[in-house]
Scaffold this motif. Sequence first.
Motif, PDB file in Angstrom:
ATOM      1  N   PHE A   1      -2.440   2.965   7.094  1.00 50.70           N
ATOM      2  CA  PHE A   1      -1.554   2.337   6.114  1.00 50.70           C
ATOM      3  C   PHE A   1      -2.197   2.321   4.724  1.00 50.70           C
ATOM      4  O   PHE A   1      -1.564   2.730   3.731  1.00 50.70           O
ATOM      5  N   LEU A   2      -3.450   1.876   4.635  1.00 48.43           N
ATOM      6  CA  LEU A   2      -4.080   1.725   3.314  1.00 48.43           C
ATOM      7  C   LEU A   2      -4.215   3.067   2.592  1.00 48.43           C
ATOM      8  O   LEU A   2      -3.917   3.169   1.398  1.00 48.43           O
ATOM      9  N   HIS A   3      -4.652   4.109   3.319  1.00 47.50           N
ATOM     10  CA  HIS A   3      -4.798   5.418   2.661  1.00 47.50           C
ATOM     11  C   HIS A   3      -3.434   5.980   2.260  1.00 47.50           C
ATOM     12  O   HIS A   3      -3.301   6.620   1.217  1.00 47.50           O
ATOM     13  N   THR A   4      -2.426   5.747   3.120  1.00 49.58           N
ATOM     14  CA  THR A   4      -1.097   6.278   2.794  1.00 49.58           C
ATOM     15  C   THR A   4      -0.516   5.530   1.594  1.00 49.58           C
ATOM     16  O   THR A   4       0.093   6.131   0.699  1.00 49.58           O
ATOM     17  N   MET A   5      -0.745   4.220   1.571  1.00 45.13           N
ATOM     18  CA  MET A   5      -0.286   3.446   0.403  1.00 45.13           C
ATOM     19  C   MET A   5      -0.933   3.996  -0.872  1.00 45.13           C
ATOM     20  O   MET A   5      -0.252   4.213  -1.882  1.00 45.13           O
ATOM     21  N   ALA A   6      -2.236   4.252  -0.820  1.00 50.44           N
ATOM     22  CA  ALA A   6      -2.939   4.778  -1.999  1.00 50.44           C
ATOM     23  C   ALA A   6      -2.408   6.177  -2.357  1.00 50.44           C
ATOM     24  O   ALA A   6      -2.238   6.499  -3.538  1.00 50.44           O
ATOM     25  N   ALA A   7      -2.115   6.978  -1.330  1.00 48.32           N
ATOM     26  CA  ALA A   7      -1.663   8.354  -1.564  1.00 48.32           C
ATOM     27  C   ALA A   7      -0.325   8.402  -2.313  1.00 48.32           C
ATOM     28  O   ALA A   7      -0.021   9.389  -2.978  1.00 48.32           O
ATOM     29  N   TYR A   8       0.468   7.347  -2.154  1.00 47.87           N
ATOM     30  CA  TYR A   8       1.799   7.318  -2.790  1.00 47.87           C
ATOM     31  C   TYR A   8       1.876   6.329  -3.951  1.00 47.87           C
ATOM     32  O   TYR A   8       2.963   6.045  -4.452  1.00 47.87           O
ATOM     33  N   PHE A   9       0.737   5.832  -4.373  1.00 46.41           N
ATOM     34  CA  PHE A   9       0.698   4.937  -5.532  1.00 46.41           C
ATOM     35  C   PHE A   9       1.073   5.766  -6.773  1.00 46.41           C
ATOM     36  O   PHE A   9       0.804   6.978  -6.826  1.00 46.41           O
ATOM     37  N   PRO A  10       1.687   5.136  -7.797  1.00 51.69           N
ATOM     38  CA  PRO A  10       2.052   5.935  -8.978  1.00 51.69           C
ATOM     39  C   PRO A  10       0.838   6.575  -9.671  1.00 51.69           C
ATOM     40  O   PRO A  10      -0.236   5.977  -9.705  1.00 51.69           O
ATOM     41  N   SER A  11       1.042   7.766 -10.210  1.00 51.55           N
ATOM     42  CA  SER A  11      -0.040   8.441 -10.948  1.00 51.55           C
ATOM     43  C   SER A  11      -0.388   7.678 -12.215  1.00 51.55           C
ATOM     44  O   SER A  11      -1.553   7.629 -12.614  1.00 51.55           O
ATOM     45  N   LYS A  12       0.669   7.128 -12.843  1.00 53.13           N
ATOM     46  CA  LYS A  12       0.437   6.332 -14.054  1.00 53.13           C
ATOM     47  C   LYS A  12       1.016   4.944 -13.840  1.00 53.13           C
ATOM     48  O   LYS A  12       2.143   4.650 -14.294  1.00 53.13           O
TER      49      LYS A  12
END
Length: 118
Positions: A22-33
Amino acid sequence: MEQKRVECPLDIEELGRSTWSFLHTMAAYFPSKPSQQQQSEVHHFITTFSKFYPCPHCADDFRERLKEHPVDASSRRNLSRWMCEEHNVVNRKLGKKEFNCELVDQRWRDGWKDGSCD
Ligand SMILES: Cc1cc2nc3c(=O)[nH]c(=O)nc-3n(C[C@H](O)[C@H](O)[C@H](O)COP(=O)(O)OP(=O)(O)OC[C@H]3O[C@@H](n4cnc5c(N)ncnc54)[C@H](O)[C@@H]3O)c2cc1C
């Protein structure tokens, strides 16, 4: 042969695997900006998470690490790297192999370049 248990409460390893996913996937889809508000919210989320993660000694260590290595939510890339480095600290502590953080997007967002996830 002993039958594999199904639908039982999570042990520390299962909980860890699910939580990192969950944590890595959340980070992977966090906004670029991310906006200031998004950065502050993810910061708040991780701080709160560190108080309730249901493995007390894991949570204690995680909270200590947050003091020395605060969340970097300045971009999707930086949050993904931060999470990877955090996970590697735990990997080292447990004597597991470190993960190459250059590959974090392939593992958690895009799939491996060899097409094995397509
Ligand atoms: C915040 C937190 C703290 C924890 N603290 C402890 C603890 O103190 N003691 C304890 O016994 N367990 C702890 N755990 C659980 C532990 O980290 C593992 O999840 C558990 O031991 C199962 O390990 P595993 O080998 O199946 O793979 P995991 O370590 O769960 O990894 C799952 C998958 O993530 C990928 N991966 C591995 N490393 C990285 C990385 N650095 N970046 C990105 N992807 C990666 C790999 O593909 C791997 O198969 C913690 C879990 C979390 C979420």
